[in-house]
Write a protein that holds these residues in place. Structure first.
Motif, PDB file in Angstrom:
ATOM      1  N   UNK A 279       0.856  -1.178   0.000  1.00  0.00           N
ATOM      2  CA  UNK A 279       0.000   0.000   0.000  1.00  0.00           C
ATOM      3  C   UNK A 279       0.900   1.238   0.000  1.00  0.00           C
ATOM      4  N   UNK A 280       0.636   2.182  -0.903  1.00  0.00           N
ATOM      5  CA  UNK A 280       1.430   3.399  -0.975  1.00  0.00           C
ATOM      6  C   UNK A 280       0.826   4.433  -0.029  1.00  0.00           C
ATOM      7  N   UNK A 281       1.676   4.992   0.843  1.00  0.00           N
ATOM      8  CA  UNK A 281       1.171   5.875   1.900  1.00  0.00           C
ATOM      9  C   UNK A 281       0.366   7.069   1.408  1.00  0.00           C
ATOM     10  N   UNK A 282       0.786   7.613   0.280  1.00  0.00           N
ATOM     11  CA  UNK A 282       0.109   8.830  -0.185  1.00  0.00           C
ATOM     12  C   UNK A 282      -1.181   8.551  -0.939  1.00  0.00           C
ATOM     13  N   UNK A 283      -1.503   7.285  -1.122  1.00  0.00           N
ATOM     14  CA  UNK A 283      -2.767   7.008  -1.814  1.00  0.00           C
ATOM     15  C   UNK A 283      -3.525   5.851  -1.152  1.00  0.00           C
ATOM     16  N   UNK A 284      -3.774   6.032   0.107  1.00  0.00           N
ATOM     17  CA  UNK A 284      -4.535   5.022   0.850  1.00  0.00           C
ATOM     18  C   UNK A 284      -6.019   5.181   0.526  1.00  0.00           C
ATOM     19  N   UNK A 285      -6.490   4.302  -0.307  1.00  0.00           N
ATOM     20  CA  UNK A 285      -7.853   4.363  -0.858  1.00  0.00           C
ATOM     21  C   UNK A 285      -8.921   4.367   0.240  1.00  0.00           C
ATOM     22  N   UNK A 286      -8.791   3.446   1.190  1.00  0.00           N
ATOM     23  CA  UNK A 286      -9.814   3.324   2.227  1.00  0.00           C
ATOM     24  C   UNK A 286      -9.836   4.546   3.131  1.00  0.00           C
ATOM     25  N   UNK A 287      -8.638   5.025   3.475  1.00  0.00           N
ATOM     26  CA  UNK A 287      -8.527   6.178   4.368  1.00  0.00           C
ATOM     27  C   UNK A 287      -9.145   7.419   3.733  1.00  0.00           C
ATOM     28  N   UNK A 288      -8.806   7.654   2.467  1.00  0.00           N
ATOM     29  CA  UNK A 288      -9.322   8.844   1.797  1.00  0.00           C
ATOM     30  C   UNK A 288     -10.836   8.737   1.606  1.00  0.00           C
ATOM     31  N   UNK A 289     -11.335   7.548   1.374  1.00  0.00           N
ATOM     32  CA  UNK A 289     -12.787   7.365   1.223  1.00  0.00           C
ATOM     33  C   UNK A 289     -13.483   7.617   2.566  1.00  0.00           C
ATOM     34  N   UNK A 290     -12.917   7.035   3.628  1.00  0.00           N
ATOM     35  CA  UNK A 290     -13.536   7.178   4.947  1.00  0.00           C
ATOM     36  C   UNK A 290     -13.476   8.627   5.425  1.00  0.00           C
ATOM     37  N   UNK A 291     -12.316   9.264   5.261  1.00  0.00           N
ATOM     38  CA  UNK A 291     -12.188  10.666   5.684  1.00  0.00           C
ATOM     39  C   UNK A 291     -13.162  11.551   4.903  1.00  0.00           C
ATOM     40  N   UNK A 292     -13.295  11.313   3.610  1.00  0.00           N
ATOM     41  CA  UNK A 292     -14.211  12.112   2.782  1.00  0.00           C
ATOM     42  C   UNK A 292     -15.657  11.894   3.190  1.00  0.00           C
ATOM     43  N   UNK A 293     -15.932  10.707   3.704  1.00  0.00           N
ATOM     44  CA  UNK A 293     -17.290  10.393   4.117  1.00  0.00           C
ATOM     45  C   UNK A 293     -17.608  11.104   5.431  1.00  0.00           C
TER      46      UNK A 293
END
Lengths: 144, 144, 144, 144, 144, 144
Positions: free
Chosen positions: E3-17
């Motif tokens: 997993x690349x730190x700058x593009x954590x898909x789940x984190x960015x989705x959850x934070x945006x939610x």
């Protein structure tokens, strides 16, 4: 095919599990049964203790698979009542201390309904620390 | 933080659910409780009947969410015992006829453990045809 | 996006798992596959045996996570069919002896549907005593 | 109490469900069976279709609850294989189209093991849109 | 395959939610996404609303089943986080009000890992009475 | 009994778990909390690590069972979000690496709603091989 009021298998098993004075009611009905205790963090030990108890007291014949199969599913259903949602103990850091009663008889009016088996459980479930626990109950019923 | 033998909340709720003559034990303990019946193929109707009964008899205060929340989870855990594995009735073509008892009290020696709630269920589960059914039991316990 | 009758991935996997003479049908379709056996009381050993078999026979590329991820979920879904309700073996005192077939191919008319993976399981589940067991089947299907 | 190779109940049920040409094997064994189809978004309709089929073809006697009970649990276990994890269809926006085979016989060497019942399911599961679906399989086995 | 730190898909989705101000991070990554809201007692309506949103915003191609299949399982996994233990709402007398974010991108260092999809849910779950509710969260991730 | 917008317990716990810079918001609210990390294939170790963290930081009083009970159920609900469908890790050959945040406070407008507890989890779940993993999230909320 209706449940006969004076021989409610599940009720008599559950009452006997909660209150020892009810056990003589099972005897009056002439039904085979066993009573035991098991405490463990491992759910397989709970299964094994009940199976062993039921075989030793001739509630089921260990040499016939259909009887073991019927008992196994009744045990698993009773454990669902105790664990509520997933059949796990130590793997989710909890332990049980249970009294069990297994009863075998025909609770129906019709003789052709044959024998059924009830597994009743009562005791405590909680953290593996004395006192950090609450009560739990389970009842599994199956044709045998 | 140990369960006090003379005030086992789950045991008294379950015994009262199985045998009406035990209800007076709840009264002797001075605990709030309600008794009721519900028959349905819809699990939401079972939940609603118990919630309504508990609110009408002041076992919980309907205006405080934490009390509703505590009761809801106790009901769901009791239903697990009845349905064993998935909380479904009519959607898997089965129906229940249940007597329920909800009791509220402190089963522990320590006053600071506060109130707990027990939901006990006993009755039959089976096909939507009279007689094609066997007994079932459930007990849910939660802090409130 | 419709399943093509002559290349039903799940059916050919399940038939090959039940009856070895069907395996040549997979070869005729030109699909990658593996066949193996595993017996265990530990569900993680079942998962590991299937993953190892699929990687060794190049059904999936072990170095690409999306392929491992697709296979893992297909295995878990197949195990649900075998265990029915909770993914546990030894922890609820039971054991399995399984033959497995993993097949990879496109069962759809459209090329753009790409590869899918099927995990078929057939064998016995029962008490950890020879003979105290009955048959069980599972099929998991996933896009890869 | 061992499974007899030439009369593997689950295998013959599953093979007959996947490939109609196997049905004559059930007949050769002299076992009672039924074959049918059901498509629905409502899991209770799937249960009802199989029960109706099995009763109409005298695989079970509808007037004896123990036979209905045995069949019901075999059906539920087969549906677990199809739905994998929760026994829901339309409530989670999916639908099934299934062929079912119910077979009744004794797969064990010992006559005293009596009759067992197998429910085999094969078909598709997916979104309620033609083509948005993949295959699924289930097998439930119970003593009767 | 890390997993690349700058593009954590789940984190960015959850934070945006959870916090709308994060949505522009998804845009910076050049990933396709959609944002929406759904309130219902019927879990199939929740599934349908998210599927419709994702198709309308071209997060997935509705004409390819593998994309619908990947999204469906990601939605179901997110709903598990919200419902915790059984995927039921109205049938157990509860309702949800949810904000959802679906994001599609490759969170891994390796280009060959291809696209993955994340479904993030945040909102409330509770009795069908305003205020009798608490917060809930879910995240489902799948390869697509 | 409505959730107060400026003190959404679950949101602040989840945001703090995803992004450390949010932790100071919990402090501003004057709520008790703890932050920690746990990596394991054994779900009981995950439970134990969170319980230990919460007790050490006085988020709950270990000597009162009702507090341990409230926390335990919040942890289990959060783990459901991470594991999605069954609360198992190593037994189904997977491992987690999680950051956890436990927060205690009253998210409602009414003082009588008392304290609630939120357990937020964020991290990775996957095969026991570095990199073969994706993100996962869980949130459990309970009255305490």
């Amino acid at each position: 095919m209706s449940l006969a009021n004076e021989k409610l298998l599940g009720k008599v098993a559950m009452l006997s599990c909660l209150d020892d004075s009810y056990v003589k009611q099972i005897e009056k009905l002439g039904w085979r049964y066993c009573v035991g205790k098991v405490g463990s963090m491992e759910s397989n030990k709970v299964v094994a203790a009940i199976e062993t108890g039921a075989k030793k007291e001739d509630v089921i014949k260990g040499s016939i698979y259909r009887e073991t199969h019927a008992l196994y599913h009744a045990i698993m259903e009773a454990i669902y009542g105790v664990t509520r949602g997933h059949v796990q103990l130590g793997t989710v850091l909890r332990t049980v201390g249970l009294r069990f009663v297994v009863v075998r008889g025909n609770p129906y009016d019709q003789a052709e309904e044959g024998d059924w088996i009830a597994v009743a459980l009562y005791g405590t479930i909680g953290a593996p620390v004395k006192g950090l626990e609450h009560e739990a109950v389970g009842l599994g019923i199956n044709h045998i």
